[in-house]
Design a protein around this motif. Sequence first.
Motif, PDB file in Angstrom:
ATOM      1  N   ALA A   2       7.149   0.145 -21.826  1.00  0.00           N
ATOM      2  CA  ALA A   2       5.920   0.783 -22.580  1.00  0.00           C
ATOM      3  C   ALA A   2       6.105   2.313 -21.805  1.00  0.00           C
ATOM      4  CB  ALA A   2       4.794   0.047 -22.027  1.00  0.00           C
ATOM      5  N   PHE A   3       6.040   2.513 -20.576  1.00  0.00           N
ATOM      6  CA  PHE A   3       5.914   3.734 -20.148  1.00  0.00           C
ATOM      7  C   PHE A   3       7.003   4.679 -20.666  1.00  0.00           C
ATOM      8  CE2 PHE A   3       3.338   1.601 -16.789  1.00  0.00           C
ATOM      9  CZ  PHE A   3       2.096   2.448 -16.841  1.00  0.00           C
ATOM     10  N   LEU A   4       8.379   4.087 -20.772  1.00  0.00           N
ATOM     11  CA  LEU A   4       9.337   4.860 -21.342  1.00  0.00           C
ATOM     12  C   LEU A   4       9.124   5.368 -22.736  1.00  0.00           C
ATOM     13  CD1 LEU A   4      12.214   6.107 -20.773  1.00  0.00           C
ATOM     14  CD2 LEU A   4      13.246   4.125 -21.455  1.00  0.00           C
ATOM     15  N   GLY A  68       4.181   5.939 -14.132  1.00  0.00           N
ATOM     16  CA  GLY A  68       4.115   4.613 -14.407  1.00  0.00           C
ATOM     17  C   GLY A  68       5.388   3.959 -14.424  1.00  0.00           C
ATOM     18  N   LEU A  69       6.266   4.849 -15.021  1.00  0.00           N
ATOM     19  CA  LEU A  69       7.651   4.483 -15.126  1.00  0.00           C
ATOM     20  C   LEU A  69       8.372   4.398 -13.761  1.00  0.00           C
ATOM     21  CD1 LEU A  69      10.277   4.077 -16.975  1.00  0.00           C
ATOM     22  CD2 LEU A  69      10.532   6.570 -16.971  1.00  0.00           C
ATOM     23  N   MET A  70       8.028   5.271 -12.871  1.00  0.00           N
ATOM     24  CA  MET A  70       8.620   5.290 -11.439  1.00  0.00           C
ATOM     25  C   MET A  70       8.175   3.743 -10.733  1.00  0.00           C
ATOM     26  SD  MET A  70       8.355   9.142 -10.372  1.00  0.00           S
ATOM     27  CE  MET A  70       8.513   8.592  -8.817  1.00  0.00           C
ATOM     28  N   PHE A  74      10.365   0.581  -9.867  1.00  0.00           N
ATOM     29  CA  PHE A  74      10.282  -0.043  -8.335  1.00  0.00           C
ATOM     30  C   PHE A  74      10.065  -1.426  -8.216  1.00  0.00           C
ATOM     31  CE2 PHE A  74       7.841  -1.124  -4.476  1.00  0.00           C
ATOM     32  CZ  PHE A  74       8.978  -0.823  -3.563  1.00  0.00           C
ATOM     33  N   VAL A  75       9.219  -1.964  -9.077  1.00  0.00           N
ATOM     34  CA  VAL A  75       8.868  -3.259  -9.182  1.00  0.00           C
ATOM     35  C   VAL A  75       9.885  -4.219  -9.533  1.00  0.00           C
ATOM     36  CG1 VAL A  75       7.100  -5.059  -9.868  1.00  0.00           C
ATOM     37  CG2 VAL A  75       6.252  -2.851  -9.029  1.00  0.00           C
ATOM     38  N   LEU A  76      10.377  -3.628 -10.718  1.00  0.00           N
ATOM     39  CA  LEU A  76      11.582  -4.417 -11.514  1.00  0.00           C
ATOM     40  C   LEU A  76      12.841  -4.475 -10.717  1.00  0.00           C
ATOM     41  CD1 LEU A  76      12.768  -5.845 -14.290  1.00  0.00           C
ATOM     42  CD2 LEU A  76      13.149  -3.263 -14.812  1.00  0.00           C
ATOM     43  N   VAL A  77      13.125  -3.432  -9.991  1.00  0.00           N
ATOM     44  CA  VAL A  77      14.419  -3.516  -9.437  1.00  0.00           C
ATOM     45  C   VAL A  77      14.434  -4.096  -7.998  1.00  0.00           C
ATOM     46  CG1 VAL A  77      16.225  -1.917  -8.064  1.00  0.00           C
ATOM     47  CG2 VAL A  77      15.409  -1.274 -10.227  1.00  0.00           C
ATOM     48  N   MET A  83      -1.213  -6.029  -5.217  1.00  0.00           N
ATOM     49  CA  MET A  83      -2.234  -5.673  -5.790  1.00  0.00           C
ATOM     50  C   MET A  83      -2.366  -4.299  -6.111  1.00  0.00           C
ATOM     51  SD  MET A  83      -4.668  -8.655  -4.830  1.00  0.00           S
ATOM     52  CE  MET A  83      -5.770  -8.563  -5.986  1.00  0.00           C
ATOM     53  N   ILE A  84      -2.334  -3.521  -5.274  1.00  0.00           N
ATOM     54  CA  ILE A  84      -2.328  -1.915  -5.403  1.00  0.00           C
ATOM     55  C   ILE A  84      -1.662  -1.516  -6.446  1.00  0.00           C
ATOM     56  CG2 ILE A  84      -2.283   0.216  -4.157  1.00  0.00           C
ATOM     57  CD1 ILE A  84      -3.132  -1.573  -1.579  1.00  0.00           C
ATOM     58  N   LEU A  85      -0.228  -1.502  -6.236  1.00  0.00           N
ATOM     59  CA  LEU A  85       0.823  -1.227  -7.317  1.00  0.00           C
ATOM     60  C   LEU A  85       0.242  -1.684  -8.759  1.00  0.00           C
ATOM     61  CD1 LEU A  85       4.154  -1.307  -5.409  1.00  0.00           C
ATOM     62  CD2 LEU A  85       2.558   0.737  -5.778  1.00  0.00           C
TER      63      LEU A  85
END
Length: 234
Positions: A2-4, A68-70, A74-77, A83-85
């Motif tokens: 979505a961000f991409l 948002g993409l970064m 990070f979460v995906l990889v 909760m903060i992220l």
Amino acid sequence: VAFLVAYQQNKQLIGDKGLLPCKLYLQSVKRYFKGKIGLDALSFAPTIIWFLEWSDMDGILDGISVLGLMISAFVLVTGCANMILMALLWILYLSLVNVGQIWYSFGWESQLLETGFLGIFLCPLWTLSRLPSSTPPSRIVIWGFRWLLFRIMLGAGLIKIRGDRCWRELTCMDYHYETQPVPNPIAYFMHRSPWWFHRFETLFNHFIELVVPFFVFLGRRMCIVHGVLQILFQ
């Protein structure tokens, strides 16, 4: 994703020289509330863009998308989140959706936001370590996801039944492949299938969207069946 997509298209859609500039939209909202950026304006169009300098809206839109993409990459990889992220991702995408106007009015945007909001409560508060097995996520959150999926699929089925009689007459698939927005390599051959196959396709769609969603309430085995059928259907 979505961000991409937002990074690729937002300048052309809602940027300074976009088709529907979000700066003009926010200015009209501000005028409606007598030139004040108060709780009324924030509740009407919740976005962090209210608090930023609007002289370079293209840069703001790119900045939100890239940030948002970064974070999401990070979460995906890494498979790590807190909760903060997750809350930050939700706020960033909410900020885009609420200035996106008609470009962000499709139902999947609000559903993505709802999914992201529930995702906040799947994670630890601030640590990036995994939740211990002794403290799994709340059942309330798990059932929130199940209820969301149930509403999405059942709603998709009901709107078809109410919206066009071809779904009730089982004829919609007769011409679906001529008008689908993103045809795939087998669409031509599917379109040339016999009439009885098109009736079966429509019935199968009704089964998946109007019957299968109820499987989510019938225990773990039926939840697995529900998941497999929905994934194959997509």
